[in-house]
Scaffold this active site. Structure first.
Site, PDB file in Angstrom:
ATOM      1  N   ALA A  92       0.792  -1.229   0.000  1.00  0.00           N
ATOM      2  CA  ALA A  92       0.000   0.000   0.000  1.00  0.00           C
ATOM      3  C   ALA A  92       0.830   1.287   0.000  1.00  0.00           C
ATOM      4  O   ALA A  92       0.656   2.129  -0.881  1.00  0.00           O
ATOM      5  CB  ALA A  92      -0.972  -0.018   1.179  1.00  0.00           C
ATOM      6  N   ARG A 129      -4.926  -0.936  -9.331  1.00  0.00           N
ATOM      7  CA  ARG A 129      -5.288  -1.857  -8.244  1.00  0.00           C
ATOM      8  C   ARG A 129      -6.328  -1.156  -7.387  1.00  0.00           C
ATOM      9  O   ARG A 129      -5.985  -0.254  -6.608  1.00  0.00           O
ATOM     10  CB  ARG A 129      -4.073  -2.269  -7.415  1.00  0.00           C
ATOM     11  CG  ARG A 129      -3.034  -3.062  -8.212  1.00  0.00           C
ATOM     12  CD  ARG A 129      -2.139  -3.887  -7.320  1.00  0.00           C
ATOM     13  NE  ARG A 129      -2.860  -5.018  -6.756  1.00  0.00           N
ATOM     14  CZ  ARG A 129      -2.392  -5.775  -5.771  1.00  0.00           C
ATOM     15  NH1 ARG A 129      -1.217  -5.515  -5.230  1.00  0.00           N
ATOM     16  NH2 ARG A 129      -3.106  -6.791  -5.311  1.00  0.00           N
ATOM     17  N   GLN A 186       3.949 -14.061  -1.006  1.00  0.00           N
ATOM     18  CA  GLN A 186       4.682 -12.852  -0.626  1.00  0.00           C
ATOM     19  C   GLN A 186       5.397 -13.012   0.714  1.00  0.00           C
ATOM     20  O   GLN A 186       6.433 -12.388   0.950  1.00  0.00           O
ATOM     21  CB  GLN A 186       3.733 -11.653  -0.551  1.00  0.00           C
ATOM     22  CG  GLN A 186       3.166 -11.219  -1.891  1.00  0.00           C
ATOM     23  CD  GLN A 186       1.784 -11.792  -2.133  1.00  0.00           C
ATOM     24  OE1 GLN A 186       1.458 -12.888  -1.666  1.00  0.00           O
ATOM     25  NE2 GLN A 186       0.956 -11.057  -2.868  1.00  0.00           N
ATOM     26  N   ASP A 188      -4.343  -2.467   3.252  1.00  0.00           N
ATOM     27  CA  ASP A 188      -4.406  -1.804   1.953  1.00  0.00           C
ATOM     28  C   ASP A 188      -5.484  -0.732   1.918  1.00  0.00           C
ATOM     29  O   ASP A 188      -5.414   0.192   1.118  1.00  0.00           O
ATOM     30  CB  ASP A 188      -4.655  -2.833   0.848  1.00  0.00           C
ATOM     31  CG  ASP A 188      -3.412  -3.659   0.580  1.00  0.00           C
ATOM     32  OD1 ASP A 188      -2.660  -3.304  -0.340  1.00  0.00           O
ATOM     33  OD2 ASP A 188      -3.185  -4.641   1.304  1.00  0.00           O
ATOM     34  N   ASN A 240      -6.999  -6.231   3.865  1.00  0.00           N
ATOM     35  CA  ASN A 240      -5.588  -6.612   3.764  1.00  0.00           C
ATOM     36  C   ASN A 240      -5.499  -7.901   2.957  1.00  0.00           C
ATOM     37  O   ASN A 240      -6.515  -8.494   2.574  1.00  0.00           O
ATOM     38  CB  ASN A 240      -4.981  -6.789   5.158  1.00  0.00           C
ATOM     39  CG  ASN A 240      -3.463  -6.886   5.112  1.00  0.00           C
ATOM     40  OD1 ASN A 240      -2.802  -6.043   4.501  1.00  0.00           O
ATOM     41  ND2 ASN A 240      -2.899  -7.896   5.746  1.00  0.00           N
ATOM     42  N   LYS A 241      -4.293  -8.353   2.682  1.00  0.00           N
ATOM     43  CA  LYS A 241      -4.081  -9.550   1.870  1.00  0.00           C
ATOM     44  C   LYS A 241      -4.968 -10.687   2.348  1.00  0.00           C
ATOM     45  O   LYS A 241      -5.108 -10.936   3.540  1.00  0.00           O
ATOM     46  CB  LYS A 241      -2.610  -9.957   1.933  1.00  0.00           C
ATOM     47  CG  LYS A 241      -2.247 -11.178   1.123  1.00  0.00           C
ATOM     48  CD  LYS A 241      -2.588 -11.008  -0.355  1.00  0.00           C
ATOM     49  CE  LYS A 241      -1.916  -9.826  -0.986  1.00  0.00           C
ATOM     50  NZ  LYS A 241      -2.307  -9.642  -2.411  1.00  0.00           N
TER      51      LYS A 241
END
Length: 381
Positions: free
Chosen positions: A66, A98, A212, A253, A263-264
């Protein structure tokens, strides 16, 4: 599972190569990125000569995270302005690359506003381009400063919640220097704890499907000599059950006005586990990640990624067989559900840590007050 023990001696930065930088070679200005899709095997840089190349780098996750997306968006607008492209077209393309990461649109808006303000005051496009670049560089500096303050506030909160040190922290995705102008968000807090000898273990979720955590967080932890252990996402529950997790630290994010956190994907299950096992669940993100225009979690647009990221696995030296360039791990034609993010409601969040301090409990009123405080601080500078 890979297991790495803490190393003594001087700490190292996660990478000798900055995640993003602006350069001005003789052939014209460029934005240079560390290609995060090639890590940890290779440290390779991408050179973006226009905004469209940067848009592709953002979509492919060559540049991600982010805060860094905000910086990239601002530099992208400046690049378009300096090279004489249509600034509005470039800004729109960058902001839409995104949709969930609010920092991206914030960075784009700041650079575009600086450009437009200069031109509106009678300046020519060249002056507008200089203003856009100055805004991007200022955002880059601000993020580095915010990172340091988040680490300080986050460490103080950890020590308050978990007196005595020896913290065993679980994290998800990647939140270090690879996503920031500084040393990151959640990872920066863990790194601060490591540097003062209070981090016993960093548990690193692989973060499927693009790994990640395995590729990037483990890379940064190893570079910093931190004691870390890698685990598959679905092994986290057994860690909680065994009493091996003292706190969860994650980034964000987008944070909605009510405190809902995007978030992820995989973050929400960790919050549920943390609540059940009475473990603090802490979100670390700059104030720019808070979006007052998004009222609640249901209003957050969640990016849907291509199915082949789930149905295929990319591996170096492996034969290319699938549509996404990877090795198929599911039957041909398999449909995949692949949201990039999930949303955690505020009642599952112990605290949100920003550069302005920590909020606990997480409420819309506390978030609004913090954003107002941050806005006043920016006006004074």
């Amino acid at each position: 599972m890979a297991d790495q023990y803490a190393q003594s001696g001087e700490d190292k930065r996660p990478s000798e190569i900055p995640a993003i930088r602006w350069e001005e070679p003789p052939e014209g200005p460029v934005v240079v990125l560390l290609d995060q899709t090639r890590l940890p095997a290779q440290e390779v840089e991408l050179v973006c000569t226009d905004a469209s190349a940067l848009v592709e780098a953002i979509r492919s996750l060559a540049v991600r995270g982010a805060p860094l997306l905000g910086i990239a968006g601002a530099y992208g607008v400046a690049l378009a302005a300096v090279r004489g492209f249509d600034v509005d077209d470039a800004a729109d393309a960058l902001a839409g690359a995104r949709p969930t990461a609010v920092n991206l649109s914030v960075g784009v808006r700041r650079a575009r506003a600086a450009y437009q303000a200069e031109v509106a005051q009678g300046g020519d496009p060249a002056q507008g381009a200089r203003a856009a670049l100055a805004a991007a560089r200022q955002l880059h500096r601000e993020d580095a400063e915010a990172s340091a303050r988040m680490a300080e506030h986050g460490l103080a909160l950890l020590d308050e919640l978990l007196p005595g040190g020896g913290h065993r922290v679980l994290t998800h995705c990647n939140t270090g220097a690879l996503v920031s102008g500084g040393e990151g968000t959640a990872f920066a807090v863990a790194l601060a704890a490591h540097r003062v000898g209070r981090l016993r273990r960093l548990w690193v979720d692989e973060t499927r499907p693009l790994l990640q955590g395995a590729r990037l967080t483990a890379y940064e932890a190893a570079r910093n000599g931190m004691g870390y252990t890698l685990l598959t996402d679905n092994a986290a529950g057994s860690l909680f059950a065994a009493g091996e997790v003292d706190a969860v630290l994650v980034g964000a994010d987008r944070i909605a006005a009510d405190g809902s956190v995007a978030n992820k994907v995989g973050t929400y299950p960790l919050a549920v586990l943390a609540r059940y096992h009475h473990v603090p669940f802490i979100v670390v993100a700059p104030v720019t990640t808070v979006d007052p225009q998004t009222p609640d979690g249901a209003s957050i647009e969640v990016e849907q990624r291509p199915g082949y990221e789930v149905t295929e696995v990319s591996a170096p030296q492996a034969p290319v067989m699938g549509a996404g360039g990877g090795v198929p791990v599911a039957p041909l034609g398999t449909q995949a559900y692949n949201p990039a993010f999930d949303v955690t409601p505020p009642e599952l969040v112990t605290a949100i840590v920003t550069e302005e301090g920590a909020i606990s409990p997480v409420t819309a009123e506390a978030l609004a007050e913090m954003c107002a405080k941050a806005g006043q601080a920016r006006e004074r500078t």
